[in-house]
Write an enzyme that holds these catalytic residues in place. Structure first.
Site, PDB file in Angstrom:
ATOM      1  N   CYS A 256       0.806  -0.959   0.108  1.00  0.00           N
ATOM      2  CA  CYS A 256      -0.190   0.099   0.078  1.00  0.00           C
ATOM      3  C   CYS A 256       0.711   1.346  -0.045  1.00  0.00           C
ATOM      4  O   CYS A 256       0.368   2.292  -0.333  1.00  0.00           O
ATOM      5  CB  CYS A 256      -0.872  -0.062   1.248  1.00  0.00           C
ATOM      6  SG  CYS A 256      -2.156  -1.378   1.265  1.00  0.00           S
TER       7      CYS A 256
ATOM      8  N   ARG B 193      -5.089   6.281  -1.800  1.00  0.00           N
ATOM      9  CA  ARG B 193      -5.205   4.638  -1.697  1.00  0.00           C
ATOM     10  C   ARG B 193      -5.537   4.247  -0.348  1.00  0.00           C
ATOM     11  O   ARG B 193      -6.567   3.710  -0.357  1.00  0.00           O
ATOM     12  CB  ARG B 193      -4.149   3.951  -2.232  1.00  0.00           C
ATOM     13  CG  ARG B 193      -4.592   2.722  -2.369  1.00  0.00           C
ATOM     14  CD  ARG B 193      -3.425   1.748  -3.099  1.00  0.00           C
ATOM     15  NE  ARG B 193      -3.276   0.407  -2.926  1.00  0.00           N
ATOM     16  CZ  ARG B 193      -2.950  -0.443  -3.335  1.00  0.00           C
ATOM     17  NH1 ARG B 193      -1.856   0.030  -4.128  1.00  0.00           N
ATOM     18  NH2 ARG B 193      -2.983  -1.709  -3.256  1.00  0.00           N
TER      19      ARG B 193
END
Lengths: 224, 304
Positions: free
Chosen positions: B193, B239
Protein backbone atom coordinates in the site's frame (compact mmCIF):
# COMPACT_ATOMS: atom_id res chain seq x y z
CA UNK A 1 34.18 -8.63 -37.25
CA UNK A 2 32.03 -11.64 -38.00
CA UNK A 3 34.07 -13.85 -35.73
CA UNK A 4 33.75 -11.40 -32.86
CA UNK A 5 29.96 -11.60 -32.90
CA UNK A 6 29.97 -15.37 -32.90
CA UNK A 7 32.51 -15.57 -30.11
CA UNK A 8 30.34 -13.27 -28.03
CA UNK A 9 27.28 -15.38 -28.73
CA UNK A 10 29.03 -18.65 -27.92
CA UNK A 11 30.38 -17.21 -24.66
CA UNK A 12 26.94 -16.09 -23.60
CA UNK A 13 25.28 -19.39 -24.44
CA UNK A 14 28.05 -21.21 -22.57
CA UNK A 15 27.56 -19.01 -19.52
CA UNK A 16 23.89 -19.91 -19.54
CA UNK A 17 24.70 -23.63 -19.67
CA UNK A 18 27.40 -23.45 -17.02
CA UNK A 19 25.04 -21.64 -14.69
CA UNK A 20 22.45 -24.36 -15.18
CA UNK A 21 25.05 -27.07 -14.48
CA UNK A 22 26.28 -25.46 -11.28
CA UNK A 23 22.86 -25.28 -9.63
CA UNK A 24 23.13 -27.26 -6.39
CA UNK A 25 21.22 -30.49 -6.62
CA UNK A 26 21.88 -32.60 -3.53
CA UNK A 27 19.62 -32.04 -0.58
CA UNK A 28 21.39 -32.10 2.75
CA UNK A 29 17.98 -32.95 4.20
CA UNK A 30 18.49 -36.53 3.07
CA UNK A 31 20.72 -36.94 6.12
CA UNK A 32 18.03 -35.64 8.48
CA UNK A 33 15.27 -37.75 7.12
CA UNK A 34 14.48 -39.53 10.39
CA UNK A 35 14.64 -36.53 12.70
CA UNK A 36 11.45 -35.87 14.60
CA UNK A 37 11.73 -32.42 16.12
CA UNK A 38 8.70 -32.92 18.33
CA UNK A 39 10.34 -35.91 20.02
CA UNK A 40 13.78 -34.32 20.02
CA UNK A 41 12.86 -31.27 22.06
CA UNK A 42 12.67 -31.89 25.82
CA UNK A 43 9.50 -30.93 27.64
CA UNK A 44 11.15 -30.41 31.02
CA UNK A 45 14.66 -29.14 31.63
CA UNK A 46 16.38 -27.05 34.28
CA UNK A 47 13.87 -24.47 35.54
CA UNK A 48 11.60 -24.76 32.54
CA UNK A 49 8.56 -26.94 32.04
CA UNK A 50 6.18 -27.32 29.15
CA UNK A 51 2.75 -25.91 29.87
CA UNK A 52 -0.39 -27.17 28.16
CA UNK A 53 -1.91 -23.99 26.90
CA UNK A 54 -4.54 -22.72 24.50
CA UNK A 55 -1.82 -21.91 21.98
CA UNK A 56 -2.09 -25.31 20.39
CA UNK A 57 0.19 -27.00 17.93
CA UNK A 58 0.61 -25.30 14.60
CA UNK A 59 0.21 -28.00 12.00
CA UNK A 60 1.94 -27.30 8.74
CA UNK A 61 -0.83 -27.21 6.16
CA UNK A 62 1.51 -28.29 3.38
CA UNK A 63 1.86 -31.83 4.70
CA UNK A 64 1.51 -34.36 1.97
CA UNK A 65 2.77 -37.90 2.24
CA UNK A 66 4.37 -39.48 5.31
CA UNK A 67 7.74 -38.87 3.69
CA UNK A 68 7.06 -35.20 3.18
CA UNK A 69 6.14 -34.91 6.84
CA UNK A 70 9.79 -35.10 7.78
CA UNK A 71 10.81 -32.54 5.22
CA UNK A 72 8.86 -29.71 6.79
CA UNK A 73 8.15 -29.72 10.51
CA UNK A 74 7.05 -27.22 13.08
CA UNK A 75 7.00 -27.40 16.86
CA UNK A 76 5.06 -24.88 18.89
CA UNK A 77 5.00 -24.94 22.71
CA UNK A 78 4.64 -22.76 25.74
CA UNK A 79 7.05 -23.17 28.68
CA UNK A 80 6.99 -21.62 32.14
CA UNK A 81 9.80 -21.35 34.65
CA UNK A 82 9.54 -21.73 38.41
CA UNK A 83 8.59 -18.08 38.86
CA UNK A 84 5.75 -18.49 36.38
CA UNK A 85 7.34 -16.52 33.53
CA UNK A 86 6.08 -17.87 30.23
CA UNK A 87 7.84 -18.13 26.93
CA UNK A 88 6.67 -19.43 23.56
CA UNK A 89 8.97 -21.77 21.69
CA UNK A 90 8.69 -22.18 17.96
CA UNK A 91 10.88 -24.48 15.88
CA UNK A 92 10.53 -24.59 12.11
CA UNK A 93 12.47 -27.07 9.98
CA UNK A 94 12.56 -27.00 6.21
CA UNK A 95 14.42 -29.11 3.70
CA UNK A 96 15.65 -26.08 1.78
CA UNK A 97 16.38 -22.46 2.62
CA UNK A 98 13.53 -21.24 0.46
CA UNK A 99 9.73 -21.23 0.46
CA UNK A 100 8.24 -22.83 3.56
CA UNK A 101 11.23 -22.02 5.74
CA UNK A 102 11.44 -18.38 4.69
CA UNK A 103 7.83 -17.92 5.75
CA UNK A 104 8.78 -18.71 9.32
CA UNK A 105 11.54 -16.12 9.43
CA UNK A 106 10.47 -13.67 12.13
CA UNK A 107 11.40 -10.68 10.02
CA UNK A 108 8.75 -11.83 7.52
CA UNK A 109 6.37 -13.76 9.76
CA UNK A 110 5.70 -11.04 12.32
CA UNK A 111 5.09 -8.09 9.98
CA UNK A 112 2.82 -10.33 7.92
CA UNK A 113 0.60 -10.75 10.97
CA UNK A 114 0.36 -7.06 11.69
CA UNK A 115 3.35 -6.59 13.97
CA UNK A 116 5.87 -3.81 13.65
CA UNK A 117 9.48 -4.67 14.34
CA UNK A 118 10.64 -1.86 16.64
CA UNK A 119 14.25 -2.92 16.91
CA UNK A 120 16.52 -5.75 15.95
CA UNK A 121 20.07 -6.60 16.92
CA UNK A 122 22.46 -9.49 16.49
CA UNK A 123 24.62 -10.71 19.31
CA UNK A 124 27.06 -13.58 19.60
CA UNK A 125 26.46 -15.37 22.87
CA UNK A 126 28.88 -17.81 24.41
CA UNK A 127 27.04 -21.01 25.20
CA UNK A 128 28.04 -23.60 27.80
CA UNK A 129 31.04 -25.44 26.38
CA UNK A 130 32.57 -22.35 24.83
CA UNK A 131 30.79 -22.11 21.48
CA UNK A 132 29.75 -18.66 20.34
CA UNK A 133 26.35 -18.71 18.67
CA UNK A 134 24.86 -15.71 16.81
CA UNK A 135 21.40 -14.84 18.06
CA UNK A 136 19.05 -12.17 16.79
CA UNK A 137 17.01 -10.26 19.36
CA UNK A 138 14.03 -8.26 18.06
CA UNK A 139 11.14 -6.41 19.64
CA UNK A 140 7.82 -6.74 17.84
CA UNK A 141 4.76 -4.68 18.61
CA UNK A 142 1.13 -4.92 17.62
CA UNK A 143 -1.86 -2.94 18.79
CA UNK A 144 -2.48 -5.37 21.65
CA UNK A 145 0.98 -6.31 22.82
CA UNK A 146 4.74 -6.02 22.86
CA UNK A 147 6.54 -9.26 22.03
CA UNK A 148 10.32 -9.42 22.31
CA UNK A 149 11.83 -12.44 20.61
CA UNK A 150 15.16 -14.19 20.30
CA UNK A 151 15.92 -16.44 17.39
CA UNK A 152 18.59 -18.55 15.79
CA UNK A 153 18.89 -19.49 12.13
CA UNK A 154 20.53 -22.77 11.12
CA UNK A 155 21.76 -23.19 7.57
CA UNK A 156 22.72 -26.84 7.31
CA UNK A 157 24.98 -27.34 10.32
CA UNK A 158 26.00 -23.71 10.58
CA UNK A 159 24.36 -21.19 12.88
CA UNK A 160 24.11 -17.76 11.32
CA UNK A 161 22.59 -14.36 11.95
CA UNK A 162 19.83 -13.15 9.67
CA UNK A 163 20.74 -11.32 6.47
CA UNK A 164 24.04 -11.44 4.62
CA UNK A 165 25.54 -13.99 7.01
CA UNK A 166 22.75 -16.42 6.20
CA UNK A 167 23.27 -15.94 2.48
CA UNK A 168 27.00 -16.58 2.89
CA UNK A 169 26.28 -19.77 4.81
CA UNK A 170 23.97 -20.91 2.01
CA UNK A 171 26.67 -20.05 -0.52
CA UNK A 172 29.21 -22.15 1.36
CA UNK A 173 27.04 -25.20 0.77
CA UNK A 174 25.89 -24.13 -2.69
CA UNK A 175 29.37 -23.92 -4.12
CA UNK A 176 29.79 -27.56 -3.17
CA UNK A 177 26.59 -28.45 -5.00
CA UNK A 178 24.56 -29.00 -1.83
CA UNK A 179 21.21 -27.49 -0.88
CA UNK A 180 21.31 -26.95 2.88
CA UNK A 181 18.28 -27.60 5.02
CA UNK A 182 17.43 -25.16 7.75
CA UNK A 183 15.98 -24.59 11.18
CA UNK A 184 14.57 -21.45 12.71
CA UNK A 185 14.53 -21.66 16.48
CA UNK A 186 12.55 -18.89 18.11
CA UNK A 187 11.73 -18.00 21.70
CA UNK A 188 9.37 -15.14 22.47
CA UNK A 189 7.35 -13.77 25.36
CA UNK A 190 4.66 -11.17 25.83
CA UNK A 191 6.45 -8.64 27.97
CA UNK A 192 6.84 -4.89 27.69
CA UNK A 193 9.98 -5.06 29.84
CA UNK A 194 12.31 -5.94 26.97
CA UNK A 195 15.47 -6.27 29.07
CA UNK A 196 13.83 -8.81 31.33
CA UNK A 197 12.45 -10.67 28.31
CA UNK A 198 15.89 -10.77 26.71
CA UNK A 199 17.42 -12.22 29.88
CA UNK A 200 14.71 -14.84 30.39
CA UNK A 201 14.79 -15.92 26.75
CA UNK A 202 18.55 -16.27 26.85
CA UNK A 203 18.27 -18.30 30.05
CA UNK A 204 15.76 -20.57 28.32
CA UNK A 205 18.05 -21.14 25.36
CA UNK A 206 21.19 -21.80 27.38
CA UNK A 207 19.34 -24.17 29.71
CA UNK A 208 17.87 -26.01 26.74
CA UNK A 209 21.31 -26.24 25.17
CA UNK A 210 22.87 -27.60 28.34
CA UNK A 211 20.19 -30.18 28.89
CA UNK A 212 20.33 -31.82 25.47
CA UNK A 213 22.51 -34.70 24.34
CA UNK A 214 25.20 -33.78 21.79
CA UNK A 215 23.56 -35.22 18.71
CA UNK A 216 20.06 -33.90 19.46
CA UNK A 217 21.51 -30.54 20.38
CA UNK A 218 23.26 -30.33 17.02
CA UNK A 219 19.90 -30.58 15.22
CA UNK A 220 18.64 -27.44 16.94
CA UNK A 221 21.79 -25.44 17.50
CA UNK A 222 24.06 -26.61 14.70
CA UNK A 223 27.68 -27.58 14.92
CA UNK A 224 29.54 -24.37 14.10
CA UNK B 1 30.78 -4.91 -44.54
CA UNK B 2 28.96 -5.41 -47.80
CA UNK B 3 31.47 -6.25 -50.55
CA UNK B 4 29.11 -5.20 -53.32
CA UNK B 5 28.87 -1.68 -51.94
CA UNK B 6 32.66 -1.36 -51.65
CA UNK B 7 33.08 -2.08 -55.37
CA UNK B 8 30.56 0.53 -56.50
CA UNK B 9 31.96 4.01 -55.79
CA UNK B 10 28.68 5.64 -56.80
CA UNK B 11 26.72 4.17 -53.92
CA UNK B 12 26.51 5.82 -50.49
CA UNK B 13 28.78 4.63 -47.65
CA UNK B 14 28.57 0.84 -47.23
CA UNK B 15 25.66 -0.11 -45.05
CA UNK B 16 26.28 -2.73 -42.47
CA UNK B 17 23.37 -5.15 -42.44
CA UNK B 18 21.98 -4.47 -38.99
CA UNK B 19 20.22 -7.74 -38.39
CA UNK B 20 23.17 -9.90 -39.40
CA UNK B 21 25.45 -8.00 -37.09
CA UNK B 22 23.30 -7.90 -34.00
CA UNK B 23 21.46 -11.21 -34.36
CA UNK B 24 24.14 -13.41 -32.72
CA UNK B 25 24.38 -10.95 -29.85
CA UNK B 26 20.64 -11.02 -29.31
CA UNK B 27 20.65 -14.81 -29.34
CA UNK B 28 23.31 -14.76 -26.63
CA UNK B 29 21.38 -12.27 -24.51
CA UNK B 30 18.22 -14.32 -24.91
CA UNK B 31 20.07 -17.47 -23.78
CA UNK B 32 21.26 -15.63 -20.70
CA UNK B 33 18.31 -13.59 -19.59
CA UNK B 34 15.09 -15.13 -20.78
CA UNK B 35 15.54 -17.91 -18.18
CA UNK B 36 16.19 -15.19 -15.61
CA UNK B 37 13.04 -13.29 -16.55
CA UNK B 38 10.93 -16.45 -16.59
CA UNK B 39 12.12 -17.41 -13.11
CA UNK B 40 11.53 -13.89 -11.84
CA UNK B 41 8.00 -13.90 -13.22
CA UNK B 42 7.35 -17.19 -11.45
CA UNK B 43 8.68 -15.99 -8.13
CA UNK B 44 9.17 -12.48 -6.90
CA UNK B 45 7.49 -10.56 -9.71
CA UNK B 46 4.25 -12.11 -8.54
CA UNK B 47 4.63 -10.52 -5.13
CA UNK B 48 3.45 -7.01 -4.39
CA UNK B 49 6.90 -5.95 -3.30
CA UNK B 50 8.50 -6.61 -6.67
CA UNK B 51 5.60 -6.22 -9.07
CA UNK B 52 7.34 -3.24 -10.65
CA UNK B 53 9.94 -5.58 -12.15
CA UNK B 54 8.29 -6.31 -15.50
CA UNK B 55 7.38 -2.64 -15.94
CA UNK B 56 10.98 -1.58 -15.39
CA UNK B 57 12.18 -4.23 -17.83
CA UNK B 58 9.63 -3.18 -20.44
CA UNK B 59 10.51 0.49 -20.14
CA UNK B 60 14.25 -0.22 -20.27
CA UNK B 61 13.85 -2.39 -23.38
CA UNK B 62 11.78 0.38 -24.97
CA UNK B 63 14.53 2.91 -24.33
CA UNK B 64 17.15 0.56 -25.79
CA UNK B 65 14.97 0.04 -28.84
CA UNK B 66 14.66 3.79 -29.29
CA UNK B 67 18.45 4.12 -29.44
CA UNK B 68 19.01 1.20 -31.74
CA UNK B 69 19.62 3.12 -34.97
CA UNK B 70 21.78 5.74 -33.31
CA UNK B 71 23.97 3.06 -31.79
CA UNK B 72 24.10 0.90 -34.89
CA UNK B 73 25.21 3.80 -37.08
CA UNK B 74 28.13 4.64 -34.86
CA UNK B 75 31.61 3.84 -36.12
CA UNK B 76 33.15 0.81 -34.47
CA UNK B 77 35.83 1.94 -32.04
CA UNK B 78 36.02 -0.89 -29.51
CA UNK B 79 37.16 0.06 -26.03
CA UNK B 80 39.76 -1.90 -24.10
CA UNK B 81 37.49 -2.09 -21.07
CA UNK B 82 34.90 -3.99 -23.11
CA UNK B 83 36.13 -7.57 -22.86
CA UNK B 84 37.07 -7.53 -19.15
CA UNK B 85 33.70 -5.97 -18.33
CA UNK B 86 31.87 -8.51 -20.46
CA UNK B 87 33.67 -11.47 -18.87
CA UNK B 88 33.08 -10.03 -15.40
CA UNK B 89 29.39 -9.73 -16.23
CA UNK B 90 29.22 -13.36 -17.35
CA UNK B 91 30.98 -14.57 -14.19
CA UNK B 92 28.57 -12.60 -12.01
CA UNK B 93 25.71 -14.11 -13.98
CA UNK B 94 26.99 -17.65 -13.50
CA UNK B 95 27.51 -17.16 -9.77
CA UNK B 96 24.23 -15.33 -9.29
CA UNK B 97 22.10 -17.72 -11.29
CA UNK B 98 23.51 -20.97 -9.95
CA UNK B 99 23.63 -19.82 -6.32
CA UNK B 100 20.37 -17.91 -6.23
CA UNK B 101 21.90 -14.46 -5.67
CA UNK B 102 19.53 -12.16 -7.51
CA UNK B 103 21.72 -9.12 -6.97
CA UNK B 104 24.38 -10.72 -9.17
CA UNK B 105 22.07 -12.41 -11.63
CA UNK B 106 19.90 -9.37 -12.36
CA UNK B 107 22.72 -6.86 -11.88
CA UNK B 108 24.85 -8.68 -14.41
CA UNK B 109 22.49 -7.46 -17.15
CA UNK B 110 23.89 -3.95 -16.78
CA UNK B 111 27.50 -5.14 -16.87
CA UNK B 112 27.09 -7.60 -19.72
CA UNK B 113 25.25 -5.10 -21.93
CA UNK B 114 27.77 -2.36 -21.12
CA UNK B 115 30.59 -4.73 -22.02
CA UNK B 116 28.91 -5.70 -25.28
CA UNK B 117 28.39 -2.07 -26.28
CA UNK B 118 32.02 -1.28 -25.56
CA UNK B 119 33.25 -4.27 -27.54
CA UNK B 120 31.05 -3.75 -30.58
CA UNK B 121 30.91 0.05 -30.78
CA UNK B 122 32.83 1.83 -28.00
CA UNK B 123 32.31 4.53 -25.37
CA UNK B 124 29.98 6.61 -27.52
CA UNK B 125 27.50 3.73 -27.62
CA UNK B 126 27.69 3.32 -23.87
CA UNK B 127 26.94 6.99 -23.45
CA UNK B 128 23.98 6.75 -25.82
CA UNK B 129 22.52 3.89 -23.80
CA UNK B 130 23.25 5.30 -20.33
CA UNK B 131 19.63 5.90 -19.47
CA UNK B 132 18.15 2.41 -19.98
CA UNK B 133 21.29 0.95 -18.36
CA UNK B 134 20.81 3.17 -15.33
CA UNK B 135 17.16 2.24 -15.33
CA UNK B 136 17.97 -1.43 -15.07
CA UNK B 137 19.29 -0.77 -11.57
CA UNK B 138 15.68 -0.48 -10.47
CA UNK B 139 15.12 -4.04 -11.56
CA UNK B 140 17.55 -5.39 -8.99
CA UNK B 141 15.67 -6.67 -5.94
CA UNK B 142 17.03 -4.91 -2.90
CA UNK B 143 17.87 -6.92 0.22
CA UNK B 144 14.94 -7.16 2.63
CA UNK B 145 16.65 -5.10 5.30
CA UNK B 146 17.20 -2.18 2.94
CA UNK B 147 13.63 -2.27 1.65
CA UNK B 148 12.29 -2.34 5.21
CA UNK B 149 14.46 0.57 6.26
CA UNK B 150 13.27 2.66 3.32
CA UNK B 151 9.65 1.54 3.33
CA UNK B 152 8.84 1.83 7.03
CA UNK B 153 9.12 5.64 7.26
CA UNK B 154 6.97 5.96 4.16
CA UNK B 155 4.36 3.58 5.54
CA UNK B 156 4.31 5.45 8.84
CA UNK B 157 3.96 8.79 7.09
CA UNK B 158 1.13 7.55 4.85
CA UNK B 159 -0.67 6.02 7.85
CA UNK B 160 -0.24 9.23 9.83
CA UNK B 161 -1.65 11.47 7.11
CA UNK B 162 -4.52 9.09 6.30
CA UNK B 163 -5.54 8.96 9.95
CA UNK B 164 -5.21 12.74 10.34
CA UNK B 165 -7.39 13.51 7.33
CA UNK B 166 -10.11 10.98 8.16
CA UNK B 167 -10.15 12.07 11.79
CA UNK B 168 -10.43 15.70 10.76
CA UNK B 169 -13.60 15.03 8.78
CA UNK B 170 -15.11 13.17 11.71
CA UNK B 171 -14.49 9.44 11.23
CA UNK B 172 -13.84 7.23 14.27
CA UNK B 173 -10.26 6.34 13.44
CA UNK B 174 -7.21 5.54 15.53
CA UNK B 175 -3.70 4.48 14.66
CA UNK B 176 -0.94 2.39 16.20
CA UNK B 177 2.16 2.30 14.08
CA UNK B 178 0.97 1.19 10.64
CA UNK B 179 -2.29 -0.31 11.86
CA UNK B 180 -5.41 1.80 11.44
CA UNK B 181 -8.54 1.14 13.44
CA UNK B 182 -11.62 2.62 11.77
CA UNK B 183 -14.95 1.82 13.42
CA UNK B 184 -14.67 -1.86 14.33
CA UNK B 185 -12.25 -2.67 11.50
CA UNK B 186 -8.50 -3.02 11.70
CA UNK B 187 -6.43 -2.29 8.63
CA UNK B 188 -2.75 -2.97 8.19
CA UNK B 189 -0.95 -0.56 5.91
CA UNK B 190 1.19 -3.14 4.16
CA UNK B 191 4.22 -2.66 1.99
CA UNK B 192 2.09 -2.92 -1.10
CA UNK B 193 0.00 0.00 0.00
CA UNK B 194 2.77 2.41 0.70
CA UNK B 195 6.00 0.88 -0.35
CA UNK B 196 8.92 1.22 -2.65
CA UNK B 197 7.22 -0.81 -5.32
CA UNK B 198 4.67 1.81 -6.20
CA UNK B 199 7.33 4.48 -5.98
CA UNK B 200 9.52 2.64 -8.47
CA UNK B 201 6.64 1.89 -10.80
CA UNK B 202 5.44 5.47 -10.78
CA UNK B 203 8.97 6.76 -11.30
CA UNK B 204 9.34 4.41 -14.27
CA UNK B 205 6.03 5.43 -15.81
CA UNK B 206 6.73 9.07 -15.05
CA UNK B 207 10.07 8.94 -16.83
CA UNK B 208 8.40 7.21 -19.75
CA UNK B 209 5.87 10.03 -19.86
CA UNK B 210 8.68 12.59 -19.84
CA UNK B 211 10.29 10.84 -22.76
CA UNK B 212 7.12 10.62 -24.82
CA UNK B 213 5.85 14.14 -24.11
CA UNK B 214 9.17 15.77 -24.74
CA UNK B 215 9.97 19.27 -23.82
CA UNK B 216 13.31 20.93 -24.13
CA UNK B 217 13.61 22.29 -20.65
CA UNK B 218 16.09 20.49 -18.42
CA UNK B 219 14.48 22.25 -15.47
CA UNK B 220 11.09 20.76 -16.32
CA UNK B 221 12.48 17.25 -16.76
CA UNK B 222 14.44 17.18 -13.53
CA UNK B 223 11.72 18.87 -11.49
CA UNK B 224 9.08 16.43 -12.66
CA UNK B 225 11.34 13.44 -12.06
CA UNK B 226 11.85 14.59 -8.48
CA UNK B 227 8.22 15.57 -7.95
CA UNK B 228 7.17 12.00 -8.68
CA UNK B 229 8.32 11.05 -5.19
CA UNK B 230 5.88 13.31 -3.31
CA UNK B 231 3.24 12.56 -5.94
CA UNK B 232 3.67 8.86 -5.23
CA UNK B 233 3.31 9.58 -1.53
CA UNK B 234 0.12 11.58 -2.10
CA UNK B 235 -1.32 8.86 -4.35
CA UNK B 236 -0.55 6.16 -1.77
CA UNK B 237 -2.23 8.20 0.93
CA UNK B 238 -5.30 8.62 -1.26
CA UNK B 239 -5.37 4.87 -1.76
CA UNK B 240 -5.21 4.14 1.97
CA UNK B 241 -7.90 6.72 2.66
CA UNK B 242 -10.22 5.30 0.00
CA UNK B 243 -9.68 1.74 1.24
CA UNK B 244 -10.39 2.81 4.81
CA UNK B 245 -13.62 4.47 3.70
CA UNK B 246 -14.67 1.46 1.63
CA UNK B 247 -14.04 -0.90 4.56
CA UNK B 248 -15.87 1.36 7.00
CA UNK B 249 -18.95 1.80 4.82
CA UNK B 250 -19.11 -1.54 3.04
CA UNK B 251 -17.34 -3.93 5.35
CA UNK B 252 -14.20 -6.02 5.41
CA UNK B 253 -14.97 -8.18 2.39
CA UNK B 254 -15.43 -5.18 0.15
CA UNK B 255 -12.24 -3.61 1.40
CA UNK B 256 -10.12 -6.71 0.92
CA UNK B 257 -11.67 -8.03 -2.26
CA UNK B 258 -12.37 -6.49 -5.61
CA UNK B 259 -12.26 -2.98 -4.20
CA UNK B 260 -8.61 -3.47 -3.34
CA UNK B 261 -7.78 -3.61 -7.02
CA UNK B 262 -10.03 -0.62 -7.64
CA UNK B 263 -8.17 1.34 -5.01
CA UNK B 264 -4.95 0.48 -6.78
CA UNK B 265 -6.42 1.92 -9.95
CA UNK B 266 -7.35 5.07 -8.02
CA UNK B 267 -3.73 5.34 -6.99
CA UNK B 268 -2.29 5.15 -10.48
CA UNK B 269 -4.84 7.40 -12.11
CA UNK B 270 -4.49 10.06 -9.42
CA UNK B 271 -0.72 9.88 -9.68
CA UNK B 272 -0.76 10.21 -13.45
CA UNK B 273 -3.20 13.10 -13.28
CA UNK B 274 -0.97 14.83 -10.75
CA UNK B 275 2.06 14.33 -12.99
CA UNK B 276 0.26 15.76 -16.00
CA UNK B 277 -1.09 18.63 -13.91
CA UNK B 278 2.35 19.51 -12.55
CA UNK B 279 3.80 19.29 -16.04
CA UNK B 280 1.17 21.77 -17.26
CA UNK B 281 1.94 24.15 -14.38
CA UNK B 282 5.70 23.96 -14.85
CA UNK B 283 5.58 24.32 -18.60
CA UNK B 284 3.22 27.29 -18.49
CA UNK B 285 5.15 28.99 -15.71
CA UNK B 286 8.30 28.58 -17.76
CA UNK B 287 6.57 30.08 -20.80
CA UNK B 288 5.32 33.05 -18.78
CA UNK B 289 8.79 33.51 -17.25
CA UNK B 290 10.41 33.47 -20.66
CA UNK B 291 7.93 35.96 -22.08
CA UNK B 292 8.50 38.30 -19.14
CA UNK B 293 12.29 38.24 -19.37
CA UNK B 294 12.14 38.57 -23.14
CA UNK B 295 9.86 41.63 -23.06
CA UNK B 296 11.97 43.36 -20.41
CA UNK B 297 15.07 42.90 -22.53
CA UNK B 298 13.15 44.30 -25.52
CA UNK B 299 12.26 47.30 -23.36
CA UNK B 300 15.91 47.93 -22.64
CA UNK B 301 16.79 47.74 -26.30
CA UNK B 302 14.27 50.47 -27.19
CA UNK B 303 15.91 53.02 -24.94
CA UNK B 304 18.00 55.41 -26.90
Amino acid sequence: MKIKRFVLMVLMISASLVAALLVPRNFLAELNINTDFEKLTPEIFSEWKKVDDEVGVVIDPVQKSELDRFYSQTVSRVYANKAGYRVMLSIAYGKAQTDSLRVHSPEICYPAQGFMILSSKTKTVEFPGGRGIPLTFSVAKSIERVEPLTYLVLVGARASAAGVDRKLAQLEYGLQGVIPDGVILRVSSIDSNTDRAEARQLDFLTSLYRSMALDSRAKLFGLR
Amino acid sequence: MSDAAAHHPGLPAPQRPAIAEWFPIFIGLIALYVPTWVDLSRSIWATEAQAHGPIILGVALWFFWKQRIAIHDMPASPAKAGWPLFILGLLLYILGRSQDILLFEVGSQIIVISGLLLIVRGWAALRAAWFPLFFLFFMIPLPGAVVDALTMPMKLAVSYVAEYVLHAVGYPIARSGVILQIGQYKLLVADACAGLQTLFTLEALGLLYLNIIRRDSLFRNITLAILIVPISFAANTLRVISLSLITYHFGDEAGQGFMHGFAGMVLFISALLLIIAFDWVITNSLAVYRRLTKSSSDCHKRKV
